[in-house]
Each structure stands twice: as C-alpha cells, then as structure tokens.
Design an enzyme around this catalytic site. Sequence first.
Site, PDB file in Angstrom:
ATOM      1  N   LYS A   1       0.823  -1.218   0.000  1.00  0.00           N
ATOM      2  CA  LYS A   1       0.000   0.000   0.000  1.00  0.00           C
ATOM      3  C   LYS A   1       0.853   1.262   0.000  1.00  0.00           C
ATOM      4  O   LYS A   1       0.606   2.170  -0.779  1.00  0.00           O
ATOM      5  CB  LYS A   1      -0.922   0.051   1.231  1.00  0.00           C
ATOM      6  CG  LYS A   1      -1.969  -1.031   1.294  1.00  0.00           C
ATOM      7  CD  LYS A   1      -2.895  -0.820   2.489  1.00  0.00           C
ATOM      8  CE  LYS A   1      -2.173  -0.774   3.825  1.00  0.00           C
ATOM      9  NZ  LYS A   1      -1.593  -2.050   4.264  1.00  0.00           N
TER      10      LYS A   1
ATOM     11  N   ARG B   1      -9.799   1.451   8.786  1.00  0.00           N
ATOM     12  CA  ARG B   1      -9.440   0.069   9.097  1.00  0.00           C
ATOM     13  C   ARG B   1     -10.444  -0.605  10.011  1.00  0.00           C
ATOM     14  O   ARG B   1     -10.289  -1.799  10.313  1.00  0.00           O
ATOM     15  CB  ARG B   1      -8.087   0.052   9.824  1.00  0.00           C
ATOM     16  CG  ARG B   1      -6.895  -0.024   8.915  1.00  0.00           C
ATOM     17  CD  ARG B   1      -5.648   0.113   9.787  1.00  0.00           C
ATOM     18  NE  ARG B   1      -4.586  -0.699   9.304  1.00  0.00           N
ATOM     19  CZ  ARG B   1      -3.451  -0.210   8.772  1.00  0.00           C
ATOM     20  NH1 ARG B   1      -3.268   1.076   8.649  1.00  0.00           N
ATOM     21  NH2 ARG B   1      -2.519  -1.013   8.374  1.00  0.00           N
TER      22      ARG B   1
ATOM     23  N   ARG C   1      11.385  -6.596   4.837  1.00  0.00           N
ATOM     24  CA  ARG C   1      11.358  -5.194   5.261  1.00  0.00           C
ATOM     25  C   ARG C   1      11.961  -5.049   6.660  1.00  0.00           C
ATOM     26  O   ARG C   1      12.624  -4.048   6.962  1.00  0.00           O
ATOM     27  CB  ARG C   1       9.911  -4.677   5.247  1.00  0.00           C
ATOM     28  CG  ARG C   1       9.820  -3.196   5.543  1.00  0.00           C
ATOM     29  CD  ARG C   1       8.439  -2.657   5.279  1.00  0.00           C
ATOM     30  NE  ARG C   1       7.505  -3.016   6.334  1.00  0.00           N
ATOM     31  CZ  ARG C   1       6.203  -2.771   6.294  1.00  0.00           C
ATOM     32  NH1 ARG C   1       5.677  -2.184   5.226  1.00  0.00           N
ATOM     33  NH2 ARG C   1       5.415  -3.112   7.285  1.00  0.00           N
TER      34      ARG C   1
ATOM     35  N   ARG D   1      11.817  -1.808  11.203  1.00  0.00           N
ATOM     36  CA  ARG D   1      10.616  -1.288  11.859  1.00  0.00           C
ATOM     37  C   ARG D   1      10.280  -2.151  13.064  1.00  0.00           C
ATOM     38  O   ARG D   1      10.288  -3.378  12.971  1.00  0.00           O
ATOM     39  CB  ARG D   1       9.451  -1.312  10.862  1.00  0.00           C
ATOM     40  CG  ARG D   1       8.839   0.043  10.648  1.00  0.00           C
ATOM     41  CD  ARG D   1       7.843  -0.006   9.533  1.00  0.00           C
ATOM     42  NE  ARG D   1       6.571  -0.588   9.949  1.00  0.00           N
ATOM     43  CZ  ARG D   1       5.461  -0.512   9.223  1.00  0.00           C
ATOM     44  NH1 ARG D   1       5.484   0.108   8.061  1.00  0.00           N
ATOM     45  NH2 ARG D   1       4.353  -1.056   9.651  1.00  0.00           N
TER      46      ARG D   1
ATOM     47  N   ARG E   1      -0.552  -8.608  13.384  1.00  0.00           N
ATOM     48  CA  ARG E   1      -1.087  -7.595  12.457  1.00  0.00           C
ATOM     49  C   ARG E   1      -1.915  -8.247  11.352  1.00  0.00           C
ATOM     50  O   ARG E   1      -2.938  -7.718  10.945  1.00  0.00           O
ATOM     51  CB  ARG E   1       0.054  -6.768  11.867  1.00  0.00           C
ATOM     52  CG  ARG E   1       0.563  -5.711  12.862  1.00  0.00           C
ATOM     53  CD  ARG E   1       1.960  -5.235  12.546  1.00  0.00           C
ATOM     54  NE  ARG E   1       2.082  -4.694  11.223  1.00  0.00           N
ATOM     55  CZ  ARG E   1       3.190  -4.763  10.477  1.00  0.00           C
ATOM     56  NH1 ARG E   1       4.257  -5.355  10.948  1.00  0.00           N
ATOM     57  NH2 ARG E   1       3.213  -4.231   9.295  1.00  0.00           N
TER      58      ARG E   1
HETATM   59  P1  ADP Z   1       0.847  -2.020   7.928  1.00  0.00           P
HETATM   60  O1  ADP Z   1      -0.320  -1.790   7.026  1.00  0.00           O
HETATM   61  O2  ADP Z   1       2.038  -2.552   7.188  1.00  0.00           O
HETATM   62  O3  ADP Z   1       0.511  -2.811   9.156  1.00  0.00           O
HETATM   63  P2  ADP Z   1       0.919   0.807   8.667  1.00  0.00           P
HETATM   64  O4  ADP Z   1       2.152   1.600   8.531  1.00  0.00           O
HETATM   65  O5  ADP Z   1      -0.208   1.144   7.758  1.00  0.00           O
HETATM   66  O6  ADP Z   1       1.383  -0.683   8.500  1.00  0.00           O
HETATM   67  O7  ADP Z   1       0.387   0.875  10.166  1.00  0.00           O
HETATM   68  C1  ADP Z   1       1.233   0.591  11.240  1.00  0.00           C
HETATM   69  C2  ADP Z   1       0.457   0.621  12.565  1.00  0.00           C
HETATM   70  O8  ADP Z   1      -0.121   1.935  12.749  1.00  0.00           O
HETATM   71  C3  ADP Z   1      -0.737  -0.327  12.653  1.00  0.00           C
HETATM   72  O9  ADP Z   1      -0.374  -1.636  13.032  1.00  0.00           O
HETATM   73  C4  ADP Z   1      -1.580   0.384  13.731  1.00  0.00           C
HETATM   74  O10 ADP Z   1      -1.093   0.174  15.033  1.00  0.00           O
HETATM   75  C5  ADP Z   1      -1.390   1.844  13.397  1.00  0.00           C
HETATM   76  N1  ADP Z   1      -2.439   2.304  12.466  1.00  0.00           N
HETATM   77  C6  ADP Z   1      -2.258   2.717  11.186  1.00  0.00           C
HETATM   78  N2  ADP Z   1      -3.437   3.074  10.629  1.00  0.00           N
HETATM   79  C7  ADP Z   1      -4.391   2.852  11.576  1.00  0.00           C
HETATM   80  C8  ADP Z   1      -5.811   2.995  11.625  1.00  0.00           C
HETATM   81  N3  ADP Z   1      -6.516   3.450  10.567  1.00  0.00           N
HETATM   82  N4  ADP Z   1      -6.456   2.699  12.773  1.00  0.00           N
HETATM   83  C9  ADP Z   1      -5.788   2.270  13.836  1.00  0.00           C
HETATM   84  N5  ADP Z   1      -4.461   2.084  13.869  1.00  0.00           N
HETATM   85  C10 ADP Z   1      -3.761   2.375  12.759  1.00  0.00           C
END
Ligand code: ADP
Length: 195
Positions: A14, A89, A128, A134, A145
């Site tokens: 994404k 989400r 990654r 990370r 996750r």
């Molecule tokens: P990925 O999609 O690879 O898990 P992201 O960088 O999009 O990684 O998100 C990392 C973390 O940030 C998530 O695991 C969550 O804890 C938090 N996060 C991101 N977007 C949201 C959201 N819309 N609602 C709640 N938590 C979020």
Amino acid sequence: MTRLLLIGPPGAGKGTQAVLLAAHFGIPAISTGDIFRSNVKNETPLGVEAKGYMDRGEYVPSTLTNALIRDRLSQPDAKRGFLLDGYPRTADQVAELDKILVESSARLDVVVQLRADNKELVRRLAHRAEVEGRGDDTPDVIARRLDVYDEQTAPLIDIYVSRGLVAMIDGLGEIELVTKRIIEALNARGLELDA
Ligand code: ADP
C-alpha cells in the site's frame, strides 16, 4: 478531484503504491501509519499514546485515529482530493469517514483493494524487517497484524463492494506492473488525468 482509498493487508504494498499513485494524480497520499510513526519518533503526546498499540500490532484506538484524519483532511491540500493509505481500518472509521465526506459534500471515487497471499506478505514483511528495522516487523507482531487485519479490516471491503466502489488488484509482481494495473483499473472507472 480524485478521492481514493487503498485497502489491503500489511505487506501488500500500500505505502509504495500510494506514493506512486498520488504523484500520478497530483493528490496527497495520506498514510495513518506514517503519521503515527512520525509522532512516535518525535515523542508527541499522540505518539506516546499510539506507540504501545503499534508495538503490539494492535490498532490505535479509533478516537485518536479519527481525530487525526479529520484534521488532516481539513488541510488545504486535501481539498483537491486525496489518497488514504491505511484508513479506514475499522467499522468506526468507515462511519467517521462517511461523516467527514458528507459534511464536505464530497464522495469517494474508488476503493483500491490490493491483494497478496499470506505467504508472500510474511516474506515481504520479513524482508522489510531486515532493511528498515521497523519495530512492528518482528515475527510475532507480524502474525498479530495479519490476524487483526483479517478480523477487523477485511470485512469492511464488503461495505465498499456493496456501494460499487471496489477495484480488486493483484499485488503480486513488479512494483511498476502493480501501479500499471491500478491506473488501468482507475481509468476503466472513468478516472483519467486532465479529464
Ligand atoms: P501495515 O499496514 O504494514 O501494518 P501501517 O504503517 O499502515 O502498516 O500501520 C502501522 C500501525 O499503525 C498499525 O499496526 C496500527 O497500530 C497503526 N495504524 C495505522 N493506521 C491505523 C488505523 N486506521 N487505525 C488504527 N491504527 C492504525
């Protein structure tokens, strides 16, 4: 005026595609994950609050995430359109986004669903982890996750399917190929540049 959502599991690509698509359409790519990470790094109150959830692979509470997005979408650059990466989400977040859009008499154009099988997702996230280090890319947090995505986010796709908004895209293959697939799907839905 182009308003897009990008939905897909962790590791689907994404973030990578969001940046390329946003540049293509001349709109800001807004990633809740990036915004949270930068707040964690700068030790802001939001970052301090979000960190524990992120480290465990849990979602940050929607009250915080919704307020963050409401504020970000009120910025002048988002008036011309936007691409949201990683939001909404949860069902709460879908409802909040609907509300924000109604309040500004705006609507979504397309929801891009980026797909990849779990084996490939785990492989990419492990890679990654090596490259970026990370904190949430450790094996047990990755597993958490992926589960949280399946439980809370995957079901939301049906909501957007019922609204006729979803373009399902295969996220496997070269980055440029995936971008091309997405742009073609968007064009097919009437989203053209200079239209
Ligand atoms: P990925 O999609 O690879 O898990 P992201 O960088 O999009 O990684 O998100 C990392 C973390 O940030 C998530 O695991 C969550 O804890 C938090 N996060 C991101 N977007 C949201 C959201 N819309 N609602 C709640 N938590 C979020």
